[in-house]
Design an enzyme around this catalytic site. Structure first.
Site, mmCIF file in Angstrom:
data_model
loop_
_atom_site.group_PDB
_atom_site.id
_atom_site.type_symbol
_atom_site.label_atom_id
_atom_site.label_comp_id
_atom_site.label_asym_id
_atom_site.label_seq_id
_atom_site.Cartn_x
_atom_site.Cartn_y
_atom_site.Cartn_z
ATOM 1 C CE1 TYR A 146 -62.250 -49.417 -144.737
ATOM 2 C CE2 TYR A 146 -61.790 -49.799 -142.413
ATOM 3 C CZ TYR A 146 -62.692 -49.667 -143.444
ATOM 4 O OH TYR A 146 -64.043 -49.788 -143.192
ATOM 5 C CG ASP A 241 -57.259 -43.770 -139.196
ATOM 6 O OD1 ASP A 241 -57.449 -44.097 -138.006
ATOM 7 O OD2 ASP A 241 -57.896 -44.249 -140.153
ATOM 8 C CE LYS A 269 -60.127 -51.649 -135.837
ATOM 9 N NZ LYS A 269 -59.908 -50.789 -136.989
HETATM 10 C C1 PLP Z 1 -60.786 -50.094 -138.072
HETATM 11 C C2 PLP Z 1 -60.277 -48.852 -138.654
HETATM 12 C C3 PLP Z 1 -61.116 -47.790 -139.016
HETATM 13 C C4 PLP Z 1 -62.613 -47.908 -138.962
HETATM 14 O O1 PLP Z 1 -63.084 -48.135 -137.685
HETATM 15 P P1 PLP Z 1 -64.549 -48.803 -137.496
HETATM 16 O O2 PLP Z 1 -64.758 -48.752 -136.026
HETATM 17 O O3 PLP Z 1 -64.453 -50.175 -138.068
HETATM 18 O O4 PLP Z 1 -65.500 -47.952 -138.253
HETATM 19 C C5 PLP Z 1 -60.554 -46.612 -139.432
HETATM 20 N N1 PLP Z 1 -59.224 -46.475 -139.535
HETATM 21 C C6 PLP Z 1 -58.378 -47.473 -139.228
HETATM 22 C C7 PLP Z 1 -56.910 -47.258 -139.325
HETATM 23 C C8 PLP Z 1 -58.871 -48.694 -138.799
HETATM 24 O O5 PLP Z 1 -58.035 -49.696 -138.535
#
Ligand code: PLP
Length: 431
Positions: A146, A241, A269
């Site tokens: 994701y 990511d 995060k």
């Molecule tokens: C949470 C997450 C996102 C998206 O971040 P948001 O702050 O929720 O938009 C993108 N990539 C990864 C790997 C994530 O865990």
């Protein structure tokens, strides 16, 4: 407490009148586990309390950010000190330089960094930058990873291995999805085949080097090495990511752990410490293509917000304490070993894995290596386990497809209380 008396239930009914599904992010609605979402009133350290005053040991930590525990006194103090000086200016501040310097020091592949407000913005902007830099359109992602909810990323594999991607969400134009190719995670042969077929068209490959959005699935070193080798060979941008695994699996992220240097990295995060902050950055020659120095446009009214930066900076300072990750890893290992032992004693097929302060619980015999493996989990068993633990005051992610998170405030007593509750929950599953 019966559901008719529950304040959580009353709030959920009220919420659904003005908020679609009653929540501002879908997984919070408990759709996959069933039941009533808990409305949280306050939190402290490893705990939060719901609207009925019930206390839970929190293993989602806002999906990763709360790595030093909720309302850490030093983070609170930093936020309060900053708040009184202004909430937002729309003009640069010194603290933004400080956080950029800290990020570039901790993650050396990031020579320059741009702050944004969410992980979605970070990945979306990194992709645009990679496309602008390479003058190519196609991107490659992996099933089960994701990367936020930008159009190009809400795509699943087409019918054949190398066909165009298909949207996974209504509202994503087929014309956009077709630029995304989706491959199997940890499948080196598929990756090689894709690069052979259209490597010269690939602007970027985006990957979670430790996947945390299909439960926890680690990339193999072979897979990550192949990614680096092929993107180098074909002039594609390799984007890690690390919004979830950055500052979670190690101080320098998964790239430090695996010894692979990506071209661009997305963070989020933990770097906001619970406030809305995220970032993307990497090679200086690529970042130079970003506005105002280059032609790739990207902007944000609240980017580098002073309050979010204050929370992030203090959190990044706290996680640099000597031994922080050794202790966090040890506590997380204590948790997953204890849970696996409890499951074995009860005779429940179960596996668990962890890396740093991230963990995965699987109702399967083996730790999964791909999305297909994760889907073999016994979801009914997970859901029953989830609710038994919730009743016992332990809050795991409300989905079998999510990872879990431990904070530095989850001490032995907290972990052992969790394992004790799990013994009862596992036993009840096979009773
Ligand atoms: C949470 C997450 C996102 C998206 O971040 P948001 O702050 O929720 O938009 C993108 N990539 C990864 C790997 C994530 O865990």
């Amino acid at each position: 407490m019966s559901s008719t008396q529950s304040r959580n239930q009353a709030l959920f009914e009220r919420a659904q009148r003005t908020i679609p599904g009653g929540v501002n992010s879908p997984v919070r609605a408990f759709r996959s586990v069933g039941g009533t979402p808990r409305f949280i009133e306050r939190a402290q350290g490893p705990y939060f309390w719901d609207a009925d005053g019930k206390r839970y040991i929190d293993y989602i930590g806002s999906w990763g950010p709360m790595i030093v525990g909720h309302v850490h006194p030093e983070v609170l103090e930093a936020v309060q000190r900053t708040l009184v000086k202004g909430f937002s200016f729309g003009a640069p501040t010194e603290a933004e330089i400080e956080i950029a310097e800290v990020i570039c020091k901790l993650v050396p592949s990031m020579e320059q960094v741009r702050m944004v407000s969410s992980g979605t913005e970070a990945t979306m902007s990194a992709l645009r930058l990679a496309r602008g830099f390479t003058n190519r359109s196609r991107i490659v992602k992996f099933e089960g990873c994701y990367h936020g909810h930008a159009d190009s990323l809400l795509v699943k594999a087409g019918s054949g291995l190398l066909t165009f991607g298909n949207p996974t969400s209504a509202g994503v134009p087929v014309d956009i999805a077709k630029h995304t190719t989706v491959l199997e995670y940890n499948n080196v042969a598929a990756l090689e085949e894709a690069f052979k077929a259209f490597g010269n068209e690939i602007a970027a490959v985006i990957v979670e080097p430790v996947a945390g959005n299909m439960n926890l699935v680690k990339a193999t070193p072979d897979f990550l090495n192949a990614l680096r080798r092929l993107t180098n060979e074909y002039g594609s941008v390799l984007i890690f990511d690390e919004v979830m695994c950055g500052f979670r699996v190690a101080l320098g992220g998964a790239q430090q752990l695996f010894g692979i240097t990506p071209d661009l990295t997305c963070l989020g995060k933990v770097i906001g410490g619970g406030m809305p902050a995220a970032a993307f950055g990497g090679r200086r020659d690529i970042m130079a293509h970003l506005a105002p120095t280059g032609g790739v446009y990207q902007a944000g009214t609240l980017s580098g917000n002073p309050v979010a930066v204050a929370a992030g900076l203090k959190t990044l300072e706290l996680i640099q304490a000597p031994g922080f990750y050794d202790r966090l890893s040890a506590q997380t290992t204590r948790l997953v070993r204890g849970l696996a032992d409890a499951a074995r004693e009860a005779g429940v097929p179960f596996a668990a894995d962890s890396l740093g302060g991230m963990f995965g619980l699987y109702f399967t015999q083996h730790v999964p290596g791909s999305f297909a493996d994760v889907t073999k989990s016994n979801i009914a068993r997970f859901n029953a386990f989830f609710h038994k633990m919730l009743d016992a005051g332990v809050y795991f992610a409300p989905s079998a497809y999510e990872a879990g998170f431990v904070s530095s405030t989850h001490g032995d007593d907290v972990i052992d209380e969790t394992i004790g509750a799990a013994r009862g929950a596992f036993a009840a599953l096979v009773a």
